[in-house]
Design an enzyme around this catalytic site. Structure first.
Site, short mmCIF file in Angstrom:
data_model
loop_
_atom_site.label_atom_id
_atom_site.label_comp_id
_atom_site.label_asym_id
_atom_site.label_seq_id
_atom_site.Cartn_x
_atom_site.Cartn_y
_atom_site.Cartn_z
N ASN A 24 84.07 -3.03 58.71
CA ASN A 24 82.72 -2.48 58.58
C ASN A 24 82.81 -1.23 57.70
O ASN A 24 83.23 -0.17 58.16
CB ASN A 24 82.13 -2.12 59.95
CG ASN A 24 80.75 -1.51 59.80
OD1 ASN A 24 80.14 -1.59 58.74
ND2 ASN A 24 80.25 -0.91 60.87
N TRP A 25 82.43 -1.39 56.45
CA TRP A 25 82.53 -0.27 55.50
C TRP A 25 81.40 0.73 55.64
O TRP A 25 81.39 1.74 54.93
CB TRP A 25 82.55 -0.82 54.07
CG TRP A 25 83.83 -1.48 53.67
CD1 TRP A 25 85.02 -1.48 54.37
CD2 TRP A 25 84.07 -2.21 52.47
NE1 TRP A 25 85.97 -2.19 53.68
CE2 TRP A 25 85.41 -2.65 52.50
CE3 TRP A 25 83.28 -2.56 51.37
CZ2 TRP A 25 85.99 -3.39 51.47
CZ3 TRP A 25 83.85 -3.31 50.35
CH2 TRP A 25 85.18 -3.72 50.40
N LYS A 26 80.44 0.44 56.48
CA LYS A 26 79.30 1.36 56.68
C LYS A 26 78.72 1.76 55.32
O LYS A 26 78.65 0.95 54.41
CB LYS A 26 79.73 2.57 57.50
CG LYS A 26 80.46 2.17 58.77
CD LYS A 26 80.66 3.31 59.70
CE LYS A 26 81.60 2.90 60.82
NZ LYS A 26 81.33 3.55 62.07
N HIS A 77 74.47 -3.29 65.33
CA HIS A 77 75.52 -2.26 65.38
C HIS A 77 74.96 -1.02 66.06
O HIS A 77 73.78 -0.68 65.90
CB HIS A 77 75.99 -1.93 63.96
CG HIS A 77 77.22 -1.06 63.96
ND1 HIS A 77 77.15 0.30 64.13
CD2 HIS A 77 78.53 -1.37 63.85
CE1 HIS A 77 78.38 0.80 64.10
NE2 HIS A 77 79.24 -0.20 63.94
N GLU A 80 75.14 2.01 65.43
CA GLU A 80 74.51 3.01 64.53
C GLU A 80 73.09 2.57 64.17
O GLU A 80 72.22 3.41 63.97
CB GLU A 80 75.39 3.22 63.29
CG GLU A 80 76.64 4.03 63.66
CD GLU A 80 77.86 3.78 62.79
OE1 GLU A 80 77.73 3.20 61.71
OE2 GLU A 80 78.95 4.18 63.22
N GLU A 135 81.67 -3.04 71.26
CA GLU A 135 81.99 -1.75 70.65
C GLU A 135 81.46 -0.63 71.56
O GLU A 135 80.28 -0.27 71.50
CB GLU A 135 81.30 -1.64 69.29
CG GLU A 135 81.80 -2.65 68.29
CD GLU A 135 81.73 -2.11 66.87
OE1 GLU A 135 82.77 -2.12 66.19
OE2 GLU A 135 80.65 -1.64 66.45
N GLY A 139 84.42 5.72 65.72
CA GLY A 139 84.62 6.85 64.81
C GLY A 139 85.09 8.12 65.50
O GLY A 139 85.08 9.20 64.91
N SER A 156 87.59 2.62 66.90
CA SER A 156 88.84 3.30 66.53
C SER A 156 90.05 2.37 66.54
O SER A 156 91.15 2.77 66.97
CB SER A 156 89.06 4.53 67.41
OG SER A 156 88.02 5.47 67.21
N GLY A 164 86.03 0.04 61.56
CA GLY A 164 85.29 0.93 60.68
C GLY A 164 86.23 1.72 59.79
O GLY A 164 86.73 1.23 58.77
N GLY A 165 86.52 2.96 60.18
CA GLY A 165 87.29 3.90 59.36
C GLY A 165 88.58 3.32 58.77
O GLY A 165 88.87 3.50 57.59
C1 PEP Z 1 82.50 0.35 63.58
O1 PEP Z 1 81.94 0.93 62.66
O2 PEP Z 1 82.04 -0.72 63.97
C2 PEP Z 1 83.70 0.96 64.16
C3 PEP Z 1 84.27 0.35 65.16
O3 PEP Z 1 84.14 2.12 63.58
P1 PEP Z 1 85.59 2.83 63.82
O4 PEP Z 1 86.63 1.75 63.71
O5 PEP Z 1 85.68 3.85 62.76
O6 PEP Z 1 85.55 3.40 65.22
#
Ligand code: PEP
Length: 253
Positions: A10-12, A96, A98, A168, A174, A214, A235-236
């Site tokens: 997930n590049w957001k 998601h 967010e 999630e 994050g 994470s 994500g990150g």
């Molecule tokens: C996400 O954006 O779905 C996510 C899990 O982010 P991260 O891995 O950065 O916690």
């Protein structure tokens, strides 16, 4: 039938088209030997044509991060399932946290989007997960049951095979705080039991449930070794080709 792993990036709201193209170019050789996992890149609408083109003739699939449930209309700023299909996009993230936190996504809109994705042949990756306060007040199970059951409401079991769910926990996204494999596996079991109740035990048995929050190269192995964890939404750690390729490699159970 064992469930094939799925690892999604997930590049957001990150990367320019050039950066996205460079990522895919660097990433393809790093995962050339991968057979055990499906790989999906979830990119912003502005990157989708570039990523589809860069990943052409490769087993990497491309996903949107959201969509409207209608085919077209006067909805400024929105993207429709028809538009995604026309671009060669195969998957779509829905609900998601967010989107739920900052853009008024509700359980009901998640359900409409899930139905639209299935109707258009897009693979929906539906995100569910509790907030920190909900976990601390022992409401995790209740939240997961509510989010999952409303998301799946009105869906025919015979149409449900493509659905992927991502657990999630919002407090782990994050933040560098990861659910322990045991916490994640327990949550996945609650979600799978609700899928069995809402749809059927057979559908629940075949449904892939990903963990997100994470995920990094060094915790992927222990998470993905859990019987009810079928991959990861990252994500990150998915923004860098080497890091994301290590996650794909380490997800082999
Ligand atoms: C996400 O954006 O779905 C996510 C899990 O982010 P991260 O891995 O950065 O916690």
């Amino acid at each position: 039938m064992p469930r094939k792993k799925l690892i999604a990036a997930n590049w957001k709201m990150y990367k320019t088209p050039d950066e996205a193209k460079d990522f895919v170019k660097a990433f393809i050789p790093l995962v050339a030997g991968n057979k055990h996992a499906d790989i999906v890149l979830c990119a912003s609408p502005s990157l989708l044509p570039t990523v589809v083109e860069a990943a052409r003739n490769n087993p990497i699939r491309v996903s949107a991060q959201d969509m409207h449930w209608l085919d077209q209309g006067a909805y400024t700023g929105e993207t429709s399932p028809l538009m995604l299909k026309a671009l060669g996009v195969t998957h779509v993230l829905i609900g998601h946290s967010e989107r739920r936190q900052y853009f008024n996504e509700t359980d009901e809109s998640v359900n409409l989007k899930l139905k639209a994705a299935l109707a258009h042949g897009l693979v929906p990756i539906v995100c569910v997960g509790e907030m920190l306060a909900e976990r601390e007040s022992n409401q995790t199970g209740e939240v997961l049951v509510r989010q999952t059951s409303i998301a799946l409401s009105g869906i025919e079991p015979s149409a449900a095979a493509p659905i992927v769910i991502a657990y999630e926990p919002v407090w782990a996204i994050g933040t560098g705080r990861t659910a322990t494999p045991q916490m994640a596996d327990e949550a996945h079991k609650i979600i799978r039991a609700q899928v069995a109740k809402s749809l059927s035990p057979e559908v629940a048995d075949g449904m892939r449930i990903l963990y997100g929050g994470s995920v990094k190269p060094d915790n992927t192995g222990s998470l993905c070794a859990c019987p009810d964890i079928d991959g990861a939404l990252v994500g990150g750690a998915s923004l860098d080709a080497k890091s994301f390729a290590s996650i794909v490699a380490n997800s082999a159970a």
